[in-house]
Design a protein around this motif. Structure first.
Motif, PDB file in Angstrom:
ATOM      1  N   LEU A 157       0.828  -1.203   0.000  1.00  0.00           N
ATOM      2  CA  LEU A 157       0.000   0.000   0.000  1.00  0.00           C
ATOM      3  C   LEU A 157       0.864   1.255   0.000  1.00  0.00           C
ATOM      4  N   ILE A 158       1.946   1.238   0.775  1.00  0.00           N
ATOM      5  CA  ILE A 158       2.858   2.386   0.804  1.00  0.00           C
ATOM      6  C   ILE A 158       3.522   2.577  -0.562  1.00  0.00           C
ATOM      7  N   VAL A 159       3.932   1.476  -1.184  1.00  0.00           N
ATOM      8  CA  VAL A 159       4.546   1.561  -2.507  1.00  0.00           C
ATOM      9  C   VAL A 159       3.557   2.115  -3.528  1.00  0.00           C
ATOM     10  N   ALA A 160       2.305   1.665  -3.455  1.00  0.00           N
ATOM     11  CA  ALA A 160       1.286   2.197  -4.364  1.00  0.00           C
ATOM     12  C   ALA A 160       1.099   3.691  -4.140  1.00  0.00           C
ATOM     13  N   GLY A 161       1.137   4.129  -2.881  1.00  0.00           N
ATOM     14  CA  GLY A 161       1.041   5.561  -2.601  1.00  0.00           C
ATOM     15  C   GLY A 161       2.206   6.335  -3.174  1.00  0.00           C
ATOM     16  N   CYS A 162       3.412   5.760  -3.083  1.00  0.00           N
ATOM     17  CA  CYS A 162       4.590   6.417  -3.667  1.00  0.00           C
ATOM     18  C   CYS A 162       4.468   6.509  -5.184  1.00  0.00           C
ATOM     19  N   ARG A 163       3.899   5.497  -5.801  1.00  0.00           N
ATOM     20  CA  ARG A 163       3.712   5.531  -7.255  1.00  0.00           C
ATOM     21  C   ARG A 163       2.675   6.583  -7.650  1.00  0.00           C
ATOM     22  N   VAL A 164       1.648   6.749  -6.825  1.00  0.00           N
ATOM     23  CA  VAL A 164       0.649   7.789  -7.103  1.00  0.00           C
ATOM     24  C   VAL A 164       1.295   9.166  -7.013  1.00  0.00           C
ATOM     25  N   LEU A 165       2.066   9.394  -5.934  1.00  0.00           N
ATOM     26  CA  LEU A 165       2.709  10.699  -5.757  1.00  0.00           C
ATOM     27  C   LEU A 165       3.772  10.960  -6.822  1.00  0.00           C
ATOM     28  N   GLY A 166       4.430   9.906  -7.277  1.00  0.00           N
ATOM     29  CA  GLY A 166       5.473  10.058  -8.295  1.00  0.00           C
ATOM     30  C   GLY A 166       5.070   9.446  -9.624  1.00  0.00           C
ATOM     31  N   TRP A 167       3.825   9.656 -10.028  1.00  0.00           N
ATOM     32  CA  TRP A 167       3.298   9.010 -11.233  1.00  0.00           C
ATOM     33  C   TRP A 167       4.089   9.365 -12.483  1.00  0.00           C
ATOM     34  N   PHE A 168       4.737  10.507 -12.499  1.00  0.00           N
ATOM     35  CA  PHE A 168       5.498  10.950 -13.677  1.00  0.00           C
ATOM     36  C   PHE A 168       6.962  10.558 -13.602  1.00  0.00           C
ATOM     37  N   ASN A 169       7.376   9.893 -12.522  1.00  0.00           N
ATOM     38  CA  ASN A 169       8.781   9.560 -12.293  1.00  0.00           C
ATOM     39  C   ASN A 169       9.020   8.104 -12.680  1.00  0.00           C
ATOM     40  N   PRO A 170       9.676   7.833 -13.811  1.00  0.00           N
ATOM     41  CA  PRO A 170       9.849   6.432 -14.228  1.00  0.00           C
ATOM     42  C   PRO A 170      10.666   5.603 -13.249  1.00  0.00           C
ATOM     43  N   MET A 171      11.582   6.226 -12.514  1.00  0.00           N
ATOM     44  CA  MET A 171      12.401   5.474 -11.576  1.00  0.00           C
ATOM     45  C   MET A 171      11.575   4.944 -10.415  1.00  0.00           C
ATOM     46  N   VAL A 172      10.532   5.657 -10.030  1.00  0.00           N
ATOM     47  CA  VAL A 172       9.660   5.180  -8.952  1.00  0.00           C
ATOM     48  C   VAL A 172       8.948   3.899  -9.385  1.00  0.00           C
ATOM     49  N   HIS A 173       8.447   3.849 -10.613  1.00  0.00           N
ATOM     50  CA  HIS A 173       7.749   2.658 -11.102  1.00  0.00           C
ATOM     51  C   HIS A 173       8.728   1.505 -11.314  1.00  0.00           C
ATOM     52  N   LEU A 174       9.924   1.811 -11.802  1.00  0.00           N
ATOM     53  CA  LEU A 174      10.932   0.769 -11.960  1.00  0.00           C
ATOM     54  C   LEU A 174      11.325   0.188 -10.604  1.00  0.00           C
ATOM     55  N   GLY A 175      11.523   1.059  -9.633  1.00  0.00           N
ATOM     56  CA  GLY A 175      11.857   0.591  -8.296  1.00  0.00           C
ATOM     57  C   GLY A 175      10.749  -0.257  -7.700  1.00  0.00           C
ATOM     58  N   ALA A 176       9.489   0.123  -7.929  1.00  0.00           N
ATOM     59  CA  ALA A 176       8.371  -0.657  -7.396  1.00  0.00           C
ATOM     60  C   ALA A 176       8.348  -2.064  -7.977  1.00  0.00           C
ATOM     61  N   ALA A 177       8.674  -2.202  -9.267  1.00  0.00           N
ATOM     62  CA  ALA A 177       8.685  -3.523  -9.899  1.00  0.00           C
ATOM     63  C   ALA A 177       9.767  -4.413  -9.285  1.00  0.00           C
ATOM     64  N   PHE A 178      10.961  -3.873  -9.115  1.00  0.00           N
ATOM     65  CA  PHE A 178      12.050  -4.674  -8.536  1.00  0.00           C
ATOM     66  C   PHE A 178      11.815  -4.927  -7.048  1.00  0.00           C
ATOM     67  N   LEU A 179      11.172  -3.996  -6.366  1.00  0.00           N
ATOM     68  CA  LEU A 179      10.862  -4.213  -4.956  1.00  0.00           C
ATOM     69  C   LEU A 179       9.937  -5.410  -4.783  1.00  0.00           C
ATOM     70  N   ARG A 180       8.950  -5.574  -5.655  1.00  0.00           N
ATOM     71  CA  ARG A 180       8.035  -6.707  -5.532  1.00  0.00           C
ATOM     72  C   ARG A 180       8.775  -8.025  -5.732  1.00  0.00           C
ATOM     73  N   ILE A 181       9.760  -8.037  -6.628  1.00  0.00           N
ATOM     74  CA  ILE A 181      10.563  -9.247  -6.803  1.00  0.00           C
ATOM     75  C   ILE A 181      11.337  -9.555  -5.527  1.00  0.00           C
ATOM     76  N   ASP A 182      11.978  -8.542  -4.974  1.00  0.00           N
ATOM     77  CA  ASP A 182      12.744  -8.741  -3.739  1.00  0.00           C
ATOM     78  C   ASP A 182      11.837  -9.116  -2.576  1.00  0.00           C
ATOM     79  N   GLN A 183      10.608  -8.626  -2.584  1.00  0.00           N
ATOM     80  CA  GLN A 183       9.659  -8.968  -1.528  1.00  0.00           C
ATOM     81  C   GLN A 183       9.338 -10.457  -1.546  1.00  0.00           C
ATOM     82  N   GLU A 184       9.093 -11.017  -2.737  1.00  0.00           N
ATOM     83  CA  GLU A 184       8.790 -12.438  -2.832  1.00  0.00           C
ATOM     84  C   GLU A 184       9.993 -13.300  -2.465  1.00  0.00           C
TER      85      GLU A 184
END
Length: 288
Positions: A157-184
């Motif tokens: 939920l926090i990551v989704a909030g960060c993506r909403v706040l940084g919707w125009f920042n490609p690095m935020v979305h890239l980081g979110a994708a790799f974070l989910r991999i590391d989470q699993e």
């Protein structure tokens, strides 16, 4: 002031991008040295960098260096308006994906997964008992309960909030994708550390899953991330307790160093006193 909000927005996004790049550079060597659980915690660097950028930097505290030129009020208002509009659209997109996932859940076509951040619950497909053996079902449920115990739904939920706040920042979305991999990977490592003699059954359960694309930005899905990578990590031994302690200290040092680095390297903003009423009157000749 709208100018201050626009400046804080830009500084936070630049700092967040810097934090994501730093994590992407460090996560693989740190994972090899200290294991996937500590590599996952490394992602705390990105939000820490963004938050640190909101405080007065070293140059601002010491009043050294040239001040930045503020945006004109009209331009700052447009920047903030576009940002808010984009954030609203992206929040709607996240809500739409979550709703689509919940429709699949109602039809028994989603899962195994954990759904919900504040009140997480297990989601199982209709063919759960037919697809998996009793041993595999036990391990899958243990994996999903481990997600809940670790607080991963709230992290999503926090990551989704960060993506909403940084919707125009490609690095935020890239980081979110790799974070989910590391989470699993971190959750897999936590499960394997709880039980002995389960690695082969755990790998077979992973290979049976075919639910790619049926998860949501908020859910913790059993098979929504690179399975080959996860199966490869099942056979690896866990780092020793001493190495984990060293890794925890390393992650702490990296996070603190990033915060200090942002504080030291952030450029000086514009002079807030220039917007004070006294300063505006003083700028007009002939007024006392």
């Amino acid at each position: 002031m709208i100018e201050l909000l626009a400046l804080a927005l830009m500084r936070a996004q630049v700092a967040a991008a810097f934090g994501v790049v730093l994590v992407l550079l460090l996560r693989l060597p740190l994972r090899r040295l200290f294991g996937p659980r500590l590599a996952y915690w490394l992602w705390a660097i990105a939000p820490a960098a963004a938050i640190a950028s909101l405080f007065p930097s070293l140059s601002e505290s010491l009043e050294i260096g040239a001040t930045a030129s503020p945006l004109a009020p009209d331009a700052a208002l447009k920047v903030v308006a576009v940002w808010l509009a984009g954030a609203g659209v992206f929040a709607g997109f996240v809500a739409w994906r979550e709703r689509a996932f919940r429709r699949l859940v109602e039809r028994g076509e989603a899962g195994p997964a954990v759904m919900g951040a504040l009140w997480p619950r297990l989601v199982l497909p209709a063919d759960f008992e037919d697809r998996f053996s009793a041993r595999e079902r036990e391990l899958i449920l243990l994996h999903e309960r481990t997600h809940i115990r670790r607080g991963d739904p709230m992290a999503n939920l926090i990551v989704a909030g960060c993506r909403v706040l940084g919707w125009f920042n490609p690095m935020v979305h890239l980081g979110a994708a790799f974070l989910r991999i590391d989470q699993e990977l971190a959750c897999d490592a936590s499960v394997l550390a709880l039980r002995t003699g389960i690695r082969s059954d755990y790998a077979r359960a992973l290979l049976k899953v075919s639910m790619v694309g049926s998860s949501s930005p908020l859910a913790c899905g059993w098979g929504t991330h690179p399975l080959i990578l996860r199966v490869g990590f099942v056979g690896r031994t866990e780092p020793s307790r001493r190495r984990e302690i060293v890794g925890f200290l390393a992650v702490t040092v990296f996070t603190l160093a990033t915060v200090v680095g942002v504080w030291m390297l952030a450029p000086r903003g514009f002079d807030q006193h220039a917007f004070a009423p006294d300063a505006l009157y003083a700028a007009r000749p002939g007024l006392n």
